[in-house]
Design a protein around this motif. Structure first.
Motif, PDB file in Angstrom:
ATOM      1  N   CYS A   1      17.304  15.039  16.493  1.00  0.00           N
ATOM      2  CA  CYS A   1      17.422  13.484  16.611  1.00  0.00           C
ATOM      3  C   CYS A   1      16.784  13.254  17.924  1.00  0.00           C
ATOM      4  CB  CYS A   1      18.865  13.013  16.912  1.00  0.00           C
ATOM      5  SG  CYS A   1      19.563  13.841  18.432  1.00  0.00           S
TER       6      CYS A   1
ATOM      7  N   CYS B   1      17.794  14.911  21.273  1.00  0.00           N
ATOM      8  CA  CYS B   1      17.589  16.433  21.446  1.00  0.00           C
ATOM      9  C   CYS B   1      15.947  16.618  21.521  1.00  0.00           C
ATOM     10  CB  CYS B   1      17.918  17.028  19.821  1.00  0.00           C
ATOM     11  SG  CYS B   1      19.644  17.316  20.032  1.00  0.00           S
TER      12      CYS B   1
ATOM     13  N   ALA C   1      20.574  21.270  19.614  1.00  0.00           N
ATOM     14  CA  ALA C   1      21.106  20.510  18.453  1.00  0.00           C
ATOM     15  C   ALA C   1      22.312  19.681  19.288  1.00  0.00           C
ATOM     16  CB  ALA C   1      21.786  21.355  17.386  1.00  0.00           C
ATOM     17  N   CYS C   2      23.004  18.639  18.555  1.00  0.00           N
ATOM     18  CA  CYS C   2      23.993  17.922  18.980  1.00  0.00           C
ATOM     19  C   CYS C   2      24.908  17.557  17.865  1.00  0.00           C
ATOM     20  CB  CYS C   2      23.366  16.638  19.943  1.00  0.00           C
ATOM     21  SG  CYS C   2      22.763  15.512  18.848  1.00  0.00           S
TER      22      CYS C   2
ATOM     23  N   CYS D   1      22.894  15.604  15.010  1.00  0.00           N
ATOM     24  CA  CYS D   1      21.607  16.394  14.251  1.00  0.00           C
ATOM     25  C   CYS D   1      21.834  17.657  13.871  1.00  0.00           C
ATOM     26  CB  CYS D   1      20.406  16.066  14.898  1.00  0.00           C
ATOM     27  SG  CYS D   1      20.120  17.127  16.434  1.00  0.00           S
TER      28      CYS D   1
HETATM   29 ZN   LIG Z   1      20.483  16.031  18.492  1.00  0.00          ZN
END
Ligand SMILES: [Zn+2]
Ligand SMILES: [Zn+2]
Length: 739
Positions: free
Chosen positions: A142, A145, A163-164, A167
């Motif tokens: 995303c 990120c 990552a988060c 995403c």
């Molecule tokens: Zn992310």
């Protein structure tokens, strides 16, 4: 592993200009700026270095000013450099744990990671190590990120698995009734099941694990029944270090190891009683701390401070990594499976270590250690060594580096053999490896030997067959960069000897080219071959029968109490007629026999149970030992007689200590004889029996008191898991065979 960006950030912090450059022999940093800041910068390099980086030394030099305008990262990366840069997987770091509560995009995000932590080897398909060559490929970053990934001042700069919640990959829980997604719901459901005494299969970093409450005996019995695992001890994951301390004793070295970024299972002495069926009264616990964000999140919800943490497999098959097998096979064991959408490329088990003499002794080398290479003092390029058969691993040579595979397992098991073949292919492509020479064991029937012969035919390259115990010696020599004649003492289970017998208590004079067998423990019949390994009472009978013939009084020991009379008669006949009764000098078999004689383990429920029980009863300390004779061979008839005489008046614990002291004493005395004959003073100890902490510490102590220079394994296992390294270095001496 993010070392240059780390230096960059440090330089900016100290307002320095200059550059950082990767060289084959290390990292070169040029800085210009305020003298005080430079000193601060230098001090901080070691202090805050990424936890997985290996800084061997720092050399400082004053040079003329270069006239930089800014600080920059320079230097082109050659492929060879990148090869050595494949990092093992790293336990989640404290900064990321903190982010679980504070980073708005990553509140409770169970895949949180940064350049200092997270998956590496387990997600890599190919090099160079970029996101599109890993199983993170499917997850487009995303905007948040992406910006962190591209910001050199950010901790997540070029963190490939970044990552988060928006995403990245996610977990799901499946049971017979429902499918849950959303981490909070999953954690609530898992903790509810654990609190209720049920088990759950959870996808980890290198494979699935099975968990249940370690303080709930019923839950453990149920897990054993469904997993088809009768009595082999389970590892325990503790909530935190204070929970470990409540149930186990640990010294500073053990505490450092269990806390390290590699997060192995550490074998500790048990302090407080846990569940009966956890370790069948062995007195030691394989303890591990949480290493994935998910583990930490789960312990926030659990009532128990300790969970069983065992490989998700059925009996001895490789740990399951794919979600479909997990849902079909593990669902039957636990009734509930937590999987996730991040693929596992390279299967790894949890590593197992023990601290001996305040130094690390590896029992199983996998996650957190692989594929870190062993630095050698000679070129091993193009050699592949295929290892032994049980506790299999293989090793490939890249220039002066030995890259050993993860623990593979027992090759006689077909799925394990497939894993072996698959991993050889993976390492070959990952490390751009083309074999020019193959090394294997001397044993003609090992599946690794058969595979070597197949490669020989397929690729038309030469093969070097290495005697099992010579390879053990060489594994220690490789680690310690020794290339000279040494005294090699191997205490092992089994290994094929040049006379066709089963060797395993070897006193050798060896270098990397050749060995001579100086002496060994007496040959003893092994009635039933492998069956005698599973049933230590057979070895007990064999030793007593050999030394006392028909005058043995079987009632003196409890070894035969539960054995049917006709089985004893049969075993006697097998020995007399030499039917399926090879001869062995394996030290492991003598530990089996003594353990059975003391009634500790007449029949073994799992690998090495008899010697483990024998070691575990040691409580008293004494320097006493039993008598034995050194001639051409070391004969323990007098020791067995003394042990039988000691029964039942002398405490089992004391007999065990005296027995261990006897072996240590025998090693010392034979070694002194060899030293007198050869003037060699460097001595190498290896072999599976030296995983016995008491034996290794005692033997080392006796040898050092007599001024021997003692070398042991620390980077690879002393058991057969380390054999491939020894084979590799021995084969390198035959390089003239290479075309
Ligand atoms: Zn992310
Ligand atoms: Zn981190």
């Amino acid at each position: 592993m993010g070392f240059r960006p780390y230096i960059y950030r440090l330089a900016i912090k100290h307002k320095l200009i200059g550059e950082v450059d990767n060289r084959t022999n290390g990292v070169l940093i040029n800085v210009e700026g305020d003298e005080k800041e430079i000193i601060g910068f230098c001090n901080e390099i070691l202090e805050n270095a990424p936890q997985a980086s290996r800084i061997k030394s720092i050399e400082k030099k004053r040079i003329p000013v270069n006239g930089y305008h800014k600080f920059s990262i320079s230097g082109s990366k050659s492929t060879d450099n990148q090869i050595t840069e494949i990092s093992p997987d790293i336990a989640v770091c404290t900064d990321c744990l903190d982010d679980l509560d504070h980073d708005t995009e990553r509140i409770n995000y169970p895949f949180i990671n940064c350049t200092n932590c997270g998956p590496r080897f387990t997600i890599i398909e190919d090099l160079p190590y970029d996101r599109n060559k890993t199983s993170m490929r499917d997850f487009a970053m995303c905007l948040t990120c992406t910006s962190e990934y591209n910001d050199i001042l950010d901790r997540r700069f070029h963190a490939q698995p970044v990552a988060c919640n928006k995403c990245g990959p996610a977990y799901t829980l499946t049971d017979s009734e429902k499918k849950l997604s959303g981490i909070e719901e999953i954690l609530i459901e898992v903790s509810k099941r654990i609190n209720e005494g049920k088990s759950v299969a959870v996808k980890g970093i290198g494979g699935y694990q099975l968990i249940c409450n370690a303080l709930d005996n019923k839950a453990i019995i149920e897990l054993r029944r469904k997993k088809h695992r009768d009595s082999k001890p389970f590892a325990v994951m503790f909530r935190d270090i204070s929970a470990v301390k409540e149930y186990c004793y640990l010294n500073k070295a053990e505490e450092n190891e269990i806390n390290s970024w590699r997060r192995p299972i550490v074998i500790l002495k048990q302090r407080e009683k846990m569940s009966e069926s956890l370790n069948s009264g062995l007195g030691s616990i394989g303890a591990i701390l949480p290493y994935l964000p998910l583990h930490y999140l789960l312990f926030r919800k659990l009532d128990t401070p300790a969970i069983i943490f065992t490989s998700g497999n059925i009996s001895d098959e490789p740990i399951i990594i794919d979600d479909l097998s997990a849902e079909s096979l593990l669902m039957q064991v636990t009734g509930s499976v937590v999987c996730n959408t991040r693929g596992i490329v390279n299967r790894t088990d949890d590593s197992v270590v023990r601290i001996v003499d305040n130094k690390i002794s590896l029992i199983r080398r996998s996650r957190g250690y692989v594929p870190e290479p062993v630095d050698l003092s000679c070129n091993v390029d193009g050699i592949i060594a295929l290892g032994a058969e049980q506790k299999s691993s293989f090793c490939i040579g890249k220039e002066m580096l030995a890259i050993m595979s993860q623990h593979i397992g027992d090759l006689k098991n077909l799925p394990t053999y497939d894993f072996f073949i698959e991993s050889i292919d993976r390492f070959s492509s990952l490390f751009r490896f083309k074999p020019k020479l193959i090394a294997c064991d001397l044993h003609p029937d090992y599946l690794s030997t058969r595979h070597a012969e197949m490669l020989e035919k397929q690729l038309h390259i030469p093969i070097v067959r290495v005697q099992h115990h010579h390879a053990h010696i060489a594994s220690v020599m490789a680690e310690n960069q020794l290339d000279e004649k040494v005294i090699g003492v191997i205490m092992d289970g089994t290994g094929y000897g040049t006379d066709g017998n089963i060797w395993g208590s070897e006193f050798m004079v060896a270098d990397l080219n050749e060995f001579t067998r100086h002496s060994h423990f007496d040959y003893i019949p092994m009635p039933g071959g492998d069956k005698a390994v599973d049933e230590p009472w057979r070895m007990a009978f064999s030793f007593l029968y050999k030394y006392f013939g028909n005058s043995i009084d079987l009632k003196k020991t409890s070894a035969f109490q539960s054995v049917r009379k006709k089985d004893i008669v049969l075993v006697k006949e097998m020995i007399d007629k030499r039917i399926n009764t090879p001869l062995t000098s394996g030290a492991g078999r003598m530990f089996d026999a003594v353990s059975a004689v003391l009634g500790l383990c007449p029949v073994s429920g799992f690998d090495s149970e008899a010697p483990m029980r024998l070691e575990s009863v040691i409580a008293s300390t004494t320097e006493d030992h039993y008598p034995f004779d050194i001639g051409e061979r070391v004969v323990f008839a007098k020791m067995f007689k003394a042990i039988i005489d000691d029964l039942p008046k002398v405490d089992t614990s004391l007999i065990s200590v005296k027995f261990h002291n006897t072996i240590a004493r025998a090693v010392l005395e034979v070694s002194e004889r060899i030293r007198r004959e050869t003037s060699l003073n460097k001595i190498v100890l290896s072999g599976g029996v030296f995983q016995n902490k008491y034996l290794l510490e005692k033997t080392t102590q006796l040898l050092i008191e007599k001024y021997f220079e003692v070398f042991t394994n620390h980077l690879v296992p002393a058991n057969d898991g380390g054999i491939s390294l020894g084979q590799l270095i021995i084969a390198s001496k035959m390089k003239s065979l290479c075309v």
